[in-house]
Design a protein around this motif. Structure first.
Motif, short mmCIF file in Angstrom:
data_model
loop_
_atom_site.label_atom_id
_atom_site.label_comp_id
_atom_site.label_asym_id
_atom_site.label_seq_id
_atom_site.Cartn_x
_atom_site.Cartn_y
_atom_site.Cartn_z
N ASP A 32 -43.81 -37.77 95.05
CA ASP A 32 -43.21 -36.95 96.10
C ASP A 32 -42.95 -35.55 95.59
OD1 ASP A 32 -43.24 -39.14 97.77
OD2 ASP A 32 -41.22 -39.78 97.21
N TYR A 33 -42.74 -34.63 96.52
CA TYR A 33 -42.42 -33.24 96.23
C TYR A 33 -43.48 -32.60 95.32
CZ TYR A 33 -37.98 -35.10 97.85
OH TYR A 33 -37.00 -35.72 98.59
N SER A 34 -44.73 -32.82 95.67
CA SER A 34 -45.83 -32.26 94.90
C SER A 34 -46.94 -31.85 95.86
CB SER A 34 -46.36 -33.25 93.86
OG SER A 34 -46.91 -34.38 94.51
N ALA A 35 -47.84 -31.01 95.36
CA ALA A 35 -48.98 -30.54 96.15
C ALA A 35 -50.14 -30.27 95.20
CB ALA A 35 -48.63 -29.28 96.94
N ARG A 36 -51.32 -30.22 95.78
CA ARG A 36 -52.53 -29.99 94.98
C ARG A 36 -53.54 -29.25 95.86
NH1 ARG A 36 -54.96 -32.41 90.39
NH2 ARG A 36 -57.22 -32.31 90.39
N SER A 37 -54.17 -28.22 95.28
CA SER A 37 -55.15 -27.46 96.02
C SER A 37 -56.03 -26.69 95.05
CB SER A 37 -54.48 -26.50 97.02
OG SER A 37 -55.45 -25.79 97.76
N VAL A 38 -57.08 -26.10 95.58
CA VAL A 38 -57.99 -25.27 94.79
C VAL A 38 -57.29 -23.94 94.47
CG1 VAL A 38 -60.25 -24.15 94.74
CG2 VAL A 38 -59.96 -26.35 95.89
N ILE A 39 -57.54 -23.39 93.29
CA ILE A 39 -56.93 -22.13 92.89
C ILE A 39 -57.93 -21.00 93.08
CG2 ILE A 39 -55.39 -23.22 91.23
CD1 ILE A 39 -57.26 -22.36 89.01
N SER A 40 -57.39 -19.82 93.36
CA SER A 40 -58.19 -18.60 93.50
C SER A 40 -57.38 -17.44 92.95
CB SER A 40 -58.59 -18.36 94.96
OG SER A 40 -57.44 -18.24 95.78
N SER A 41 -58.05 -16.33 92.70
CA SER A 41 -57.41 -15.18 92.06
C SER A 41 -56.76 -14.27 93.09
CB SER A 41 -58.43 -14.39 91.24
OG SER A 41 -59.44 -13.88 92.08
N ARG A 147 -52.83 -19.33 94.79
CA ARG A 147 -53.22 -18.06 94.21
C ARG A 147 -52.54 -17.86 92.86
NH1 ARG A 147 -54.55 -15.81 99.13
NH2 ARG A 147 -53.28 -17.48 100.03
N LEU A 148 -53.31 -17.35 91.87
CA LEU A 148 -52.82 -17.05 90.54
C LEU A 148 -53.32 -15.68 90.11
CD1 LEU A 148 -53.35 -20.37 88.53
CD2 LEU A 148 -51.18 -19.46 89.32
N ASN A 149 -52.53 -15.03 89.27
CA ASN A 149 -53.01 -13.81 88.62
C ASN A 149 -53.99 -14.20 87.52
OD1 ASN A 149 -53.16 -11.41 86.87
ND2 ASN A 149 -51.53 -10.63 88.17
N VAL A 150 -55.05 -13.41 87.36
CA VAL A 150 -56.09 -13.77 86.40
C VAL A 150 -55.57 -13.73 84.97
CG1 VAL A 150 -56.97 -11.43 86.15
CG2 VAL A 150 -58.50 -13.36 85.80
N ASP A 151 -54.49 -12.97 84.71
CA ASP A 151 -53.98 -12.86 83.35
C ASP A 151 -53.25 -14.11 82.88
OD1 ASP A 151 -54.97 -10.32 83.18
OD2 ASP A 151 -53.13 -9.36 83.85
N VAL A 152 -52.93 -15.03 83.78
CA VAL A 152 -52.18 -16.23 83.40
C VAL A 152 -53.11 -17.44 83.25
CG1 VAL A 152 -51.64 -17.22 85.66
CG2 VAL A 152 -49.94 -17.33 83.81
N THR A 153 -54.41 -17.25 83.42
CA THR A 153 -55.34 -18.38 83.36
C THR A 153 -55.63 -18.90 81.94
OG1 THR A 153 -57.16 -16.79 83.45
CG2 THR A 153 -56.44 -17.80 85.52
N PRO A 154 -55.57 -18.08 80.86
CA PRO A 154 -55.93 -18.63 79.54
C PRO A 154 -55.12 -19.84 79.11
CG PRO A 154 -55.95 -16.24 79.45
CD PRO A 154 -55.41 -16.61 80.79
N PRO A 155 -53.79 -19.89 79.24
CA PRO A 155 -53.09 -21.10 78.79
C PRO A 155 -53.44 -22.34 79.59
CG PRO A 155 -51.59 -19.64 79.94
CD PRO A 155 -52.84 -18.87 79.71
#
Length: 244
Positions: A32-41, A147-155
Motif C-alpha cells: 500500500d501507499y506506493s506507485a510505479r511508472s516510467v521515468i522521464s527527464s 519526472r527526474l532531473n538528469v543530474d540525479v540519475t547516476p546513483p
C-alpha cells in the motif's frame, strides 16, 4: 501456463538473477501507499525533487494529526476536498458522503500529496544505499510519467529509455523524520555521485574556457536555438483572416 523448472547446479543459483528467490519472490510484492511508472527527464525541477503526475499525487495520502496550531489549515483542506478520509475514534469517515463534517482536535486527516512532501524513490535492482532516496514531491499537471532531473540519475543507474521507478510514502511520523534526515538526496551527493552530467558538464566547460571563443560559441548556439524556435512558431501560426 505450466511452471518452468530449471536445473540448479548449486545453491547460489536459487538466489541470484532476475528469476531468483530474492528478486522474483521477495521483492515482487505489492504494498500500500506506493506507485510505479516510467521515468522521464525534466530540466525544470530541482535535483532533489521528483515530479509525480496527478494520477499518482491524488491517490497517495499522508496522515496529518489535527492540532491547535494547524486547525485552520486542516479546515481549509477539508473545504477544498483535499482530504481522502478522516480517522476519528477508531472509525474511518469519508468526507464525500458526510455532510457538515468539521475537524476536531485529535482527528487524523489522510490528505493527498502536495508540493514539498517527502517520498521514497527507488529503482530496482537496489544494489546499494543510494538506490533509494528521499525526494520532494512536485505535482505535475501534465503527463503520466515520473519526472527526474538528469543530474540525479547516476546513483540510481537510471536512464530514460523505458526504465521504471517505484515511489513509497511512509505513514509513520518516525519513519518520515528518518527519511527526511538520513535519506534525502543532499545526503547522497558525495556517496552516490549526484552531480553534473551530459549537457550541464558541456555548458560549464564552454563557460569556463580559457579563450573567449567558448562564450561566443555558447551565445551563437543560443541565438540559433531562438531563431529556430521563432521560425517553428511562425510556421505553425495561421492567419486569422484566411485561416492559413
Amino acid at each position: 501456463a505450466l511452471p518452468i523448472y530449471r536445473e540448479l547446479s548449486c545453491l547460489s543459483q536459487r538466489f541470484k538473477g532476475k528469476e531468483g528467490r530474492c528478486r522474483s519472490t521477495l521483492l515482487g510484492k505489492r504494498v500500500d501507499y506506493s506507485a510505479r511508472s516510467v521515468i522521464s527527464s525534466d530540466s525544470f525541477i530541482d535535483v532533489d525533487e521528483i515530479g509525480l503526475p496527478l494520477q499518482i499525487a491524488d491517490k497517495l495520502t499522508v496522515p496529518e494529526h489535527v492540532c491547535s496550531w494547524n486547525f485552520g489549515h486542516m479546515s481549509n483542506l477539508l473545504a477544498e476536498k483535499k482530504i481522502k478520509c478522516v480517522e476519528r475514534n477508531g472509525r474511518m469517515i469519508d468526507p464525500t458522503y458526510r455532510r457538515n463534517l468539521y475537524p476536531q482536535l485529535g482527528d487524523v486527516f489522510h490528505r493527498y500529496l502536495k508540493n514539498g512532501d517527502y517520498v521514497l524513490a527507488n529503482r530496482q535492482p537496489t544494489l546499494w544505499r543510494s538506490s533509494i532516496q528521499a525526494m520532494k514531491v512536485r505535482r505535475m499537471p501534465r503527463g503520466r510519467s515520473i519526472r527526474l532531473n538528469v543530474d540525479v540519475t547516476p546513483p540510481f543507474n537510471a536512464d530514460f529509455d523505458g526504465d521504471e521507478m517505484c515511489v513509497f510514502v511512509p505513514q509513520n511520523i518516525d519513519a518520515r523524520g528518518e527519511m527526511h534526515a538520513l535519506m534525502a538526496t543532499p545526503e547522497h551527493i558525495v556517496v552516490g555521485g549526484v552531480g553534473i552530467v551530459q549537457d550541464a558538464a558541456l555548458c560549464i566547460w564552454i563557460l569556463s574556457h580559457a579563450r573567449p571563443v567558448g562564450v561566443d560559441l555558447l551565445q551563437r548556439l543560443l541565438l540559433i536555438t531562438v531563431v529556430i524556435g521563432v521560425l517553428v512558431v511562425t510556421a505553425r501560426t495561421r492567419c486569422p483572416a484566411t485561416g492559413r
